[in-house]
Scaffold this active site. Structure first.
Site, short mmCIF file in Angstrom:
data_model
loop_
_atom_site.label_atom_id
_atom_site.label_comp_id
_atom_site.label_asym_id
_atom_site.label_seq_id
_atom_site.Cartn_x
_atom_site.Cartn_y
_atom_site.Cartn_z
N GLY A 279 0.99 -1.29 -0.05
CA GLY A 279 -0.13 0.01 0.05
C GLY A 279 0.80 1.37 -0.15
N GLY A 280 2.08 1.04 -0.56
CA GLY A 280 3.08 2.23 -0.42
C GLY A 280 2.82 3.29 -1.23
N THR A 281 1.79 3.48 -2.16
CA THR A 281 1.44 4.68 -2.80
C THR A 281 0.61 5.48 -2.21
OG1 THR A 281 -0.06 3.89 -4.45
CG2 THR A 281 2.40 3.74 -4.97
N GLY A 282 -0.08 4.94 -1.08
CA GLY A 282 -1.12 5.55 -0.35
C GLY A 282 -0.87 6.81 0.51
N GLY B 98 1.02 5.43 3.38
CA GLY B 98 1.70 4.42 2.74
C GLY B 98 3.27 4.95 2.21
N LYS C 141 0.72 6.64 -9.61
CA LYS C 141 1.39 5.67 -8.61
C LYS C 141 2.47 5.02 -9.37
CE LYS C 141 -3.08 3.79 -6.62
NZ LYS C 141 -2.62 4.02 -4.93
N LYS D 274 -11.10 -4.31 10.92
CA LYS D 274 -9.69 -4.28 11.54
C LYS D 274 -9.58 -5.23 12.49
CE LYS D 274 -8.44 0.48 10.37
NZ LYS D 274 -7.98 1.78 10.80
N ARG E 170 -6.88 -8.51 12.91
CA ARG E 170 -6.17 -8.89 14.11
C ARG E 170 -6.38 -10.25 14.43
NH1 ARG E 170 -6.28 -4.23 18.72
NH2 ARG E 170 -5.59 -2.45 17.43
N HIS F 65 -17.50 8.34 13.29
CA HIS F 65 -16.14 8.40 13.89
C HIS F 65 -15.70 9.62 14.69
CE1 HIS F 65 -14.50 5.32 11.04
NE2 HIS F 65 -15.50 4.65 11.69
N1 LIG Z 1 -6.26 8.39 12.35
C1 LIG Z 1 -6.57 8.81 11.18
O1 LIG Z 1 -7.08 9.93 11.16
C2 LIG Z 1 -6.75 8.22 9.81
C3 LIG Z 1 -7.01 8.99 8.68
C4 LIG Z 1 -6.78 8.41 7.34
C5 LIG Z 1 -6.67 6.83 7.20
N2 LIG Z 1 -6.37 6.40 8.58
C6 LIG Z 1 -6.29 4.89 8.43
O2 LIG Z 1 -4.86 4.57 7.68
C7 LIG Z 1 -4.81 3.53 6.96
C8 LIG Z 1 -4.45 3.81 5.48
O3 LIG Z 1 -5.32 4.64 5.03
P1 LIG Z 1 -5.09 5.44 3.66
O4 LIG Z 1 -5.99 6.69 3.62
O5 LIG Z 1 -3.50 5.91 3.70
O6 LIG Z 1 -5.28 4.79 2.47
P2 LIG Z 1 -5.08 5.16 1.01
O7 LIG Z 1 -4.45 6.02 0.72
O8 LIG Z 1 -6.72 5.28 0.41
O9 LIG Z 1 -5.00 3.66 0.17
C9 LIG Z 1 -3.63 3.07 0.71
C10 LIG Z 1 -3.45 1.81 -0.12
O10 LIG Z 1 -4.24 0.95 -0.24
C11 LIG Z 1 -4.11 0.13 -1.56
N3 LIG Z 1 -5.39 -0.40 -2.17
C12 LIG Z 1 -6.43 0.14 -2.25
N4 LIG Z 1 -7.16 -0.60 -2.79
C13 LIG Z 1 -6.72 -1.73 -3.04
C14 LIG Z 1 -6.97 -2.97 -3.37
N5 LIG Z 1 -8.38 -3.04 -4.13
N6 LIG Z 1 -6.26 -4.06 -3.44
C15 LIG Z 1 -5.07 -3.83 -2.78
N7 LIG Z 1 -4.56 -2.72 -2.33
C16 LIG Z 1 -5.49 -1.78 -2.42
C17 LIG Z 1 -3.17 0.92 -2.45
O11 LIG Z 1 -1.96 0.52 -2.45
P3 LIG Z 1 -0.95 0.65 -3.96
O12 LIG Z 1 0.01 1.43 -3.39
O13 LIG Z 1 -0.64 -0.67 -4.05
O14 LIG Z 1 -1.72 1.18 -4.89
C18 LIG Z 1 -3.38 2.37 -1.92
O15 LIG Z 1 -2.38 3.10 -2.24
C19 LIG Z 1 -6.12 2.96 7.16
O16 LIG Z 1 -6.09 1.73 8.11
C20 LIG Z 1 -7.11 4.00 7.58
O17 LIG Z 1 -8.30 3.75 8.28
C21 LIG Z 1 -6.29 6.99 9.47
#
Ligand SMILES: NC(=O)c1ccc[n+]([C@@H]2O[C@H](COP(=O)([O-])OP(=O)(O)OC[C@H]3O[C@@H](n4cnc5c(N)ncnc54)[C@H](OP(=O)(O)O)[C@@H]3O)[C@@H](O)[C@H]2O)c1
Length: 312
Positions: free
Chosen positions: A10-13, A16, A44, A138, A142, A270
């Protein structure tokens, strides 16, 4: 002790890409999963290539090809997953069950960090529908990790600053309101905010740390434990003027929920748990928990008045 080799999934997220950077900055041999499924997504691809330029290895593997995931996992000691989990963006938390299967079969992983980084799902058993799906999924991940006896660290406990600070914790916007700010209840509930780069730094610090093996690490940088009111005051001080405050009772906050689309309902739920119930701060870390800034006092984390400057 030699530094672990890490695979980021998920490194491009959003979080990530910061985790990849932190792995490289902290001197880990860093592998980033490259999914063929991203196809023509030029952003990406370019980002993956920029990781490669910075010294990361790109590993091709697909969630629809189990063996490719096993082979990717076998290259490293630690896997960090940052798979998506924000409903208005993308939500694929359960995809990680495939990753756990691959880690189990590979049998070599010393630590797995699943995609958490939010409220501690173990403490959200009474969360509202439909937002509880995030915590339920989640927890499903776990359970799979623990049943497979995969060594883990769960990193959670704070609000990402980009989502919660720049907007003074307003729903539906990511920039500060100009005139009027909505205050949740009396605005005195303690919340934990953190800069995403710091979250990544702390996360990567845990991976070779025996103190965090099979533990939950809470991110609670002490000076970033603030009430919404204190956050608003920091902004007002920065811009030199006061905003009009409009307090919303818990009842009024939840009342329009049914008319909202699904992703917004999740968001409202949330926000309710964070700003009315105080779910980030109404407990002690306990025996199975550790606090990141106590473990790593050397990290000079960003304070929120400093973070807000870019928005002024
Ligand atoms: N505490 C907070 O305020 C907060 C805020 C936002 C998020 N979070 C948490 O942080 C975590 C990451 O969220 P994020 O917003 O960083 O995520 P994101 O940018 O939306 O997505 C992260 C990565 O998920 C992978 N992905 C998406 N769809 C996929 C699929 N169908 N199959 C395989 N991989 C897929 C992609 O990886 P590739 O790089 O491979 O394309 C994408 O880059 C989550 O657990 C979220 O709940 C917390």
């Amino acid at each position: 002790m030699s530094k672990s080799k890490v695979l980021v999934v998920g490194g491009t997220g959003y979080i990530g890409k910061r985790i990849v950077k932190a792995c490289l900055d902290q001197g880990h041999e860093t592998y980033v999963l490259q999914r063929p499924d991203i196809g023509l997504d030029i952003d990406k691809i370019q980002m993956l290539l920029s990781f490669k330029k910075q010294g990361a290895h790109l590993v091709e593997a697909s969630f629809s090809d189990h063996q490719s995931l096993v082979d990717a996992v076998k290259l490293v000691d630690v896997v960090i997953s940052t798979i998506s989990g924000v409903h208005f963006r993308s939500h694929n938390i359960l995809m990680q069950l495939k990753l756990v299967e691959a880690i189990k079969e590979a049998g070599n992983i010393k630590r797995f960090l699943p995609s958490e980084f939010g409220m501690d799902p173990a403490r959200m058993g009474n969360a509202l529908e439909p937002g509880r799906v995030t915590f339920d999924e989640k927890m499903t991940v776990r359970k799979a990790i623990e049943e497979a006896k995969v060594p883990f660290t769960y990193v959670c406990g704070c609000c990402f600053a980009g989502y919660f600070v720049g907007n003074l914790s307003q729903l539906g916007t990511l920039v500060p309101p100009r005139e009027k700010v909505y205050v949740y209840g009396n605005g005195n509930i303690k919340v934990v905010y953190a800069d995403e780069d710091d979250i990544a730094t702390y996360t990567v610090k845990t991976i070779d740390d025996p103190r965090t093996l099979n533990k939950t690490v809470y991110l609670r940088p002490p000076e970033n434990i603030l009430t919404q009111k204190q956050l608003i005051e920091k902004w007002e001080k920065l811009v030199g003027r006061e905003l009009e405050k409009c307090s919303i009772s818990a009842q009024d906050f939840l009342a329009p929920m049914k008319e909202l689309d699904y992703a917004s309902q999740v968001g409202v739920g949330h926000f309710y748990h964070i700003f009315y119930e105080g779910c980030l701060t109404n407990f002690e870390a306990g025996e199975d928990g550790k606090e990141a800034s106590e473990l790593y006092p050397e990290v000079q984390y960003t304070r929120m008045d400093s973070y807000l400057k870019i928005y002024a």
